[in-house]
Design a protein around this motif. Structure first.
Motif, mmCIF file in Angstrom:
data_model
loop_
_atom_site.group_PDB
_atom_site.id
_atom_site.type_symbol
_atom_site.label_atom_id
_atom_site.label_comp_id
_atom_site.label_asym_id
_atom_site.label_seq_id
_atom_site.Cartn_x
_atom_site.Cartn_y
_atom_site.Cartn_z
ATOM 1 N N ALA A 194 0.842 -1.199 0.000
ATOM 2 C CA ALA A 194 0.000 0.000 0.000
ATOM 3 C C ALA A 194 0.877 1.248 0.000
ATOM 4 O O ALA A 194 2.080 1.191 0.262
ATOM 5 C CB ALA A 194 -0.927 -0.003 1.206
ATOM 6 N N GLY A 195 0.243 2.387 -0.271
ATOM 7 C CA GLY A 195 0.951 3.656 -0.225
ATOM 8 C C GLY A 195 0.974 4.234 1.175
ATOM 9 O O GLY A 195 0.634 3.573 2.161
ATOM 10 N N SER A 196 1.363 5.494 1.275
ATOM 11 C CA SER A 196 1.385 6.175 2.572
ATOM 12 C C SER A 196 0.967 7.630 2.367
ATOM 13 O O SER A 196 1.690 8.396 1.725
ATOM 14 C CB SER A 196 2.786 6.124 3.177
ATOM 15 N N PRO A 197 -0.231 7.993 2.867
ATOM 16 C CA PRO A 197 -1.202 7.157 3.584
ATOM 17 C C PRO A 197 -1.882 6.176 2.626
ATOM 18 O O PRO A 197 -1.736 6.275 1.408
ATOM 19 C CB PRO A 197 -2.197 8.169 4.141
ATOM 20 N N TYR A 198 -2.664 5.253 3.221
ATOM 21 C CA TYR A 198 -3.365 4.277 2.389
ATOM 22 C C TYR A 198 -4.833 4.197 2.788
ATOM 23 O O TYR A 198 -5.231 4.623 3.887
ATOM 24 C CB TYR A 198 -2.707 2.903 2.470
ATOM 25 N N LEU A 199 -5.631 3.669 1.890
ATOM 26 C CA LEU A 199 -7.069 3.578 2.107
ATOM 27 C C LEU A 199 -7.409 2.391 3.001
ATOM 28 O O LEU A 199 -6.954 1.271 2.774
ATOM 29 C CB LEU A 199 -7.806 3.413 0.779
ATOM 30 N N ALA A 201 -4.896 10.626 9.478
ATOM 31 C CA ALA A 201 -5.171 11.962 8.954
ATOM 32 C C ALA A 201 -3.959 12.440 8.153
ATOM 33 O O ALA A 201 -2.808 12.291 8.597
ATOM 34 C CB ALA A 201 -5.468 12.927 10.095
ATOM 35 N N PRO A 202 -4.171 12.999 6.981
ATOM 36 C CA PRO A 202 -3.039 13.427 6.159
ATOM 37 C C PRO A 202 -2.300 14.610 6.783
ATOM 38 O O PRO A 202 -2.921 15.556 7.289
ATOM 39 C CB PRO A 202 -3.694 13.815 4.831
ATOM 40 N N VAL A 203 -0.985 14.550 6.757
ATOM 41 C CA VAL A 203 -0.159 15.654 7.260
ATOM 42 C C VAL A 203 -0.298 16.858 6.349
ATOM 43 O O VAL A 203 -0.312 18.013 6.783
ATOM 44 C CB VAL A 203 1.313 15.207 7.368
ATOM 45 N N GLN A 204 -0.414 16.590 5.068
ATOM 46 C CA GLN A 204 -0.668 17.631 4.074
ATOM 47 C C GLN A 204 -1.724 17.104 3.108
ATOM 48 O O GLN A 204 -1.968 15.897 3.053
ATOM 49 C CB GLN A 204 0.611 17.997 3.338
ATOM 50 N N PRO A 205 -2.392 17.965 2.364
ATOM 51 C CA PRO A 205 -3.457 17.509 1.469
ATOM 52 C C PRO A 205 -2.987 16.412 0.522
ATOM 53 O O PRO A 205 -1.855 16.440 0.021
ATOM 54 C CB PRO A 205 -3.843 18.785 0.707
ATOM 55 N N VAL A 206 -3.878 15.439 0.315
ATOM 56 C CA VAL A 206 -3.590 14.304 -0.553
ATOM 57 C C VAL A 206 -4.472 14.408 -1.794
ATOM 58 O O VAL A 206 -5.691 14.579 -1.689
ATOM 59 C CB VAL A 206 -3.854 12.975 0.172
ATOM 60 N N ILE A 251 -9.048 4.209 -7.777
ATOM 61 C CA ILE A 251 -8.669 5.323 -6.913
ATOM 62 C C ILE A 251 -7.152 5.351 -6.791
ATOM 63 O O ILE A 251 -6.532 4.367 -6.369
ATOM 64 C CB ILE A 251 -9.295 5.174 -5.506
ATOM 65 N N GLU A 252 -6.544 6.470 -7.175
ATOM 66 C CA GLU A 252 -5.098 6.635 -7.064
ATOM 67 C C GLU A 252 -4.796 7.830 -6.166
ATOM 68 O O GLU A 252 -5.274 8.943 -6.417
ATOM 69 C CB GLU A 252 -4.486 6.867 -8.447
ATOM 70 N N LEU A 253 -4.011 7.581 -5.134
ATOM 71 C CA LEU A 253 -3.583 8.645 -4.232
ATOM 72 C C LEU A 253 -2.152 9.042 -4.548
ATOM 73 O O LEU A 253 -1.333 8.182 -4.920
ATOM 74 C CB LEU A 253 -3.673 8.195 -2.774
ATOM 75 N N ASP A 254 -1.822 10.336 -4.374
ATOM 76 C CA ASP A 254 -0.463 10.766 -4.716
ATOM 77 C C ASP A 254 0.578 10.249 -3.726
ATOM 78 O O ASP A 254 1.772 10.415 -3.944
ATOM 79 C CB ASP A 254 -0.381 12.283 -4.879
#
Length: 586
Positions: free
Chosen positions: A179-184, A207-212, A267-270
Motif C-alpha cells: 500500500a501507499g502512505s497514507p493508504y485507504l 489523517a493526512p499531514v498535508q493535502p492528498v 482510486i489513485e492517491l499521490d
C-alpha cells in the motif's frame, strides 16, 4: 509443485495491484496443554511437526489434517519473502477470517491480535519485516463457547439437530498487500438513483499531514464513464460522483438480476496507494408492505443456502465451486439466496454481483445471552457491513434468527432491546438496505416481517396465513409471530422466509435430520413442493418466500442437491414450478 489453493484475489471489491497470496502449506501444531506462549513457540526457529493447508480448517479433508477432535488452541507457522515490487511500500498482512481469536507474530514480534471468527482484519507489518526470509506465526484460540457467534458450528463432541462440524482456525485466505502512505482503509460507495449520484466515502489509515490528491476514475465494461480529482484534507472524506448524462436523470445503468451492471472505481492517491473497487446503481426499500428494487415491486424467490462443502466445511473448496453454487441457484429458478448463519467468502458476493443474484446477509448466532455475546454480535455485524458495503447483490441484513441466543425475546425487554439495537446499528452503518431483525418468529422492530412455517402440505400452510391481521396475533410453529408489546406499523413487508425442507425417505439413515415425514419418490416430492409453494404464493400480502434448502449438509438431508452437488430432482422441471407454474404466477 502442488497447486496453491484459493490463489485468486480474495476480495475483488477491494484490490491493490501488488499483492501475494500466503495460502498453501504451513507448519501446524495443537497446543492442548497451552504451553506455547510460555515456551516461546512464537520465536523464529521453533518448528512444528505437523502440516496444514491454508485456508482450510483442521477439521476438514482439504486441510490435510482432517480430524474432528476438539482442540481449542493451535499454532501456524510459515516463512515469506517480500517481493521486489512490494519493497519500499507499506506492507499489509490480511486475514479473511480466523475462528475465533488469534495473535500474530512476525519475526517473533507481536504484529497484533483479532477477535471474531467471521470478520477480516489487516495488520501493518512494515516495521517488522526484514530482508530475505521472514517468519510468520499465528496462535489461535477457538473454545466451544456459546457467547461467540457460532452459526451452524456445533459446540458438542458430535453432530446434533441441524448443527454441524465446527470450523477452527484460519478458514479464509491470507495474503500480503503493498500500500501507499497514507493508504485507504475503505472506499464505500452509496448509490442514489433518485439524485443520479454515487457518494464515494474514502477513509484513510491516518489523517493526512498535508493535502492528498485523489484521482477517481469510474468505468463500465472497460469504458471510462467519469474521471475527476479530489483533494483530501480529512481522514474520511466524501467524493460525489455525478452519474447523470444530459439534463435528465438518465445515462446510468441500474443493477438488477436481469441486468447486473457494475461500475468499476479506480482510486489513485499521490502517496502511492492504488485501489480498485466497484458498485452497482440500485435501490432497495420497503414501502407500504411492498419490497421495491429500483422503485419497482420485487417478488423474492429465495433459497436457503448454508454454504458447507463435505471436503472443506465453511471454506469454499475453489472459486469454481462458489460460481457453481450460484449457477445451481439460478438454474432451480431462484432470483436470490439467503446465506444462512454465515458471513460468506467475499468471492460469493462478487459472483452474485456479476451473475445477478439477490442475497440476504445473515449474522451467525451466539447461543447464550450475555453482555459479551451482545458485543460479539455487534462487532460481527459491523465487520460484515464494513467489508461488504459495496456489493449490490446484498439487499437485506439479518442480525438474529428464530430467537437463537435470545430465547426469551417474546417477553424479555432486554432481549428485545438487543434486537432493536442491532436493527438500529445496521441502519446507522448502512442506510441503503433492509433489515429482518429476528427472522422467523417473535419479531420485534423490523423492515421484513419474516416468518418460518414448515407445514407439510399447502392446505395447512394456507390456514396459517388466511389474513395478515390473523397472523399478527397468533402463534407460528409454536412461537408467537410478534414479540409481546410490539405492534405492526403496517408498512413492513411480509415474507415466508423459511418453508419446505422436503427430504427423501431413501436417504434416511440413523441420525439423519429433516422436517416432517419424508417423501418416497420424485412424484411425491413434486406434489409436496407444488402444494406448499402454491399456497405460499397465494398469500395475497406475501412478498416472497425462501425454500429450505439448496444442499444437504452432513446429517441434514432436505437439500435440492446432495452435499457433493448432485441434483436429486430435475432442475428444469423444478424451475418451471418455481418461476411460472402453468402461467399462473409472475
Amino acid at each position: 509443485m502442488n497447486r496453491i489453493p484459493r490463489s485468486e484475489h480474495p476480495r475483488p471489491d477491494f484490490v491493490r495491484p501488488e499483492w501475494m497470496t500466503l495460502n498453501g502449506e504451513w507448519e501446524f501444531s495443537f497446543d492442548d496443554a497451552r504451553v506455547g506462549v510460555a515456551e516461546g513457540w512464537q520465536a523464529p526457529g521453533k518448528h512444528f511437526d505437523g502440516k496444514i493447508v491454508v485456508p482450510f480448517c483442521y477439521q476438514c479433508e482439504l486441510s490435510g489434517v482432517n480430524t474432528a477432535e476438539k482442540h481449542e488452541v493451535m499454532w501456524y507457522r510459515r516463512s515469506f519473502a517480500v517481493p521486489e515490487n512490494m519493497k519500499g511500500k507499506r506492507l499489509l498482512l490480511r486475514f479473511g477470517a480466523v475462528d475465533y481469536a488469534c495473535e500474530v507474530y512476525v519475526n517473533g514480534r507481536s504484529a497484533g491480535a483479532h477477535t471474531g471468527g467471521y470478520t477480516p482484519f489487516a495488520l501493518d507489518i512494515t516495521e517488522l519485516v526484514a530482508e530475505g526470509e521472514n517468519d510468520l506465526c499465528v496462535r489461535v484460540r477457538d473454545p466451544y463457547d456459546c457467547t461467540q457467534p457460532r452459526g451452524k458450528q456445533n459446540w458438542k463432541d458430535h453432530w446434533f439437530g441441524c448443527w454441524y462440524t465446527p470450523t477452527s482456525g484460519i478458514w479464509q485466505s491470507v495474503y500480503l498487500e503493498a500500500a501507499g502512505s497514507p493508504y485507504l482503509l475503505s472506499a464505500h460507495v452509496t448509490p442514489d438513483i433518485d439524485a443520479g449520484t454515487a457518494s464515494l466515502r474514502l477513509t484513510l489509515n491516518e489523517a493526512p499531514v498535508q493535502p492528498v490528491s485523489a484521482k477517481v476514475t469510474v468505468s463500465i465494461e472497460g469504458k471510462v464513464f467519469r474521471a475527476q480529482a479530489q483533494t483530501l484534507t480529512e481522514r474520511s472524506q466524501r467524493v460525489l460522483i455525478d452519474m447523470v448524462e444530459g439534463g435528465e436523470i438518465v445515462g446510468f445503468r441500474k443493477w438488477s438480476p436481469e441486468d447486473p451492471a457494475l461500475y468499476d472505481v479506480h482510486i489513485e492517491l499521490d502517496g502511492g496507494d492504488d485501489v480498485t473497487t466497484y458498485f452497482g446503481m440500485r435501490s432497495i426499500e420497503v414501502k407500504d408492505g411492498y419490497v421495491l428494487l429500483n422503485k419497482q415491486p420485487l417478488y423474492q424467490r429465495l433459497v436457503l443456502d448454508q454454504g458447507y462443502w463435505p471436503e472443506s466445511l465453511l471454506t469454499p473448496p475453489s472459486d469454481e465451486a462458489i460460481r457453481a453454487d450460484i449457477e445451481w441457484t439460478k438454474r432451480f429458478g431462484y432470483n436470490g439466496a439467503r446465506k444462512h448463519q454465515k458471513v460468506e467468502d467475499p468471492r460469493y458476493y462478487y459472483w452474485a454481483d456479476k451473475m445477478g443474484l439477490l442475497v440476504w446477509g445473515e449474522i451467525p448466532s451466539a447461543y447464550e445471552f450475555t453482555n459479551e455475546s451482545i458485543k460479539n454480535l455487534s462487532d460481527t455485524l459491523a465487520g460484515f457491513i464494513d467489508r461488504d458495503f459495496n456489493h449490490p447483490c446484498i439487499i437485506t441484513w439479518v442480525p438474529l434468527n428464530e430467537s437463537w441466543g435470545v430465547d426469551r425475546i417474546y417477553r424479555d425487554k432486554r432481549m428485545q432491546a438487543c434486537s432493536d439495537m442491532l436493527y438500529a446499528q445496521a441502519k446507522a452503518l448502512d442506510g441503503t438496505r433492509l433489515v429482518s431483525s429476528n427472522d422467523g418468529w417473535e419479531v420485534p422492530k423490523t423492515d421484513i416481517f419474516g416468518l418460518h412455517d414448515y407445514a407439510a402440505w399447502g392446505d395447512v400452510l394456507a390456514k396459517h396465513f388466511e389474513s395478515r391481521e390473523r397472523v399478527e396475533k397468533i402463534s407460528c410453529d409454536h412461537h408467537m409471530a410478534r414479540a409481546e408489546g410490539t405492534e405492526s406499523t403496517g408498512k413492513e413487508a411480509f415474507i415466508l422466509t423459511e418453508y419446505g425442507g422436503i427430504a427423501f425417505e431413501e436417504e434416511s439413515e440413523e441420525g439423519a435430520w429433516g422436517y416432517h415425514e419424508k417423501v418416497r419418490d420424485i412424484e411425491e416430492f413434486f406434489a409436496r413442493y407444488q402444494s406448499v409453494t402454491d399456497a405460499a404464493r397465494a398469500i395475497p400480502y406475501c412478498q416472497g418466500y425462501c425454500y429450505t434448502q439448496l444442499t444437504d449438509v452432513q446429517q441434514e438431508i432436505n437439500g435440492l442437491l446432495t452435499p457433493d452437488r448432485k441434483p436429486k430432482i430435475d432442475p428444469e422441471r423444478f424451475a418451471k414450478l418455481t418461476t411460472n407454474p402453468d402461467g399462473r404466477y409472475c
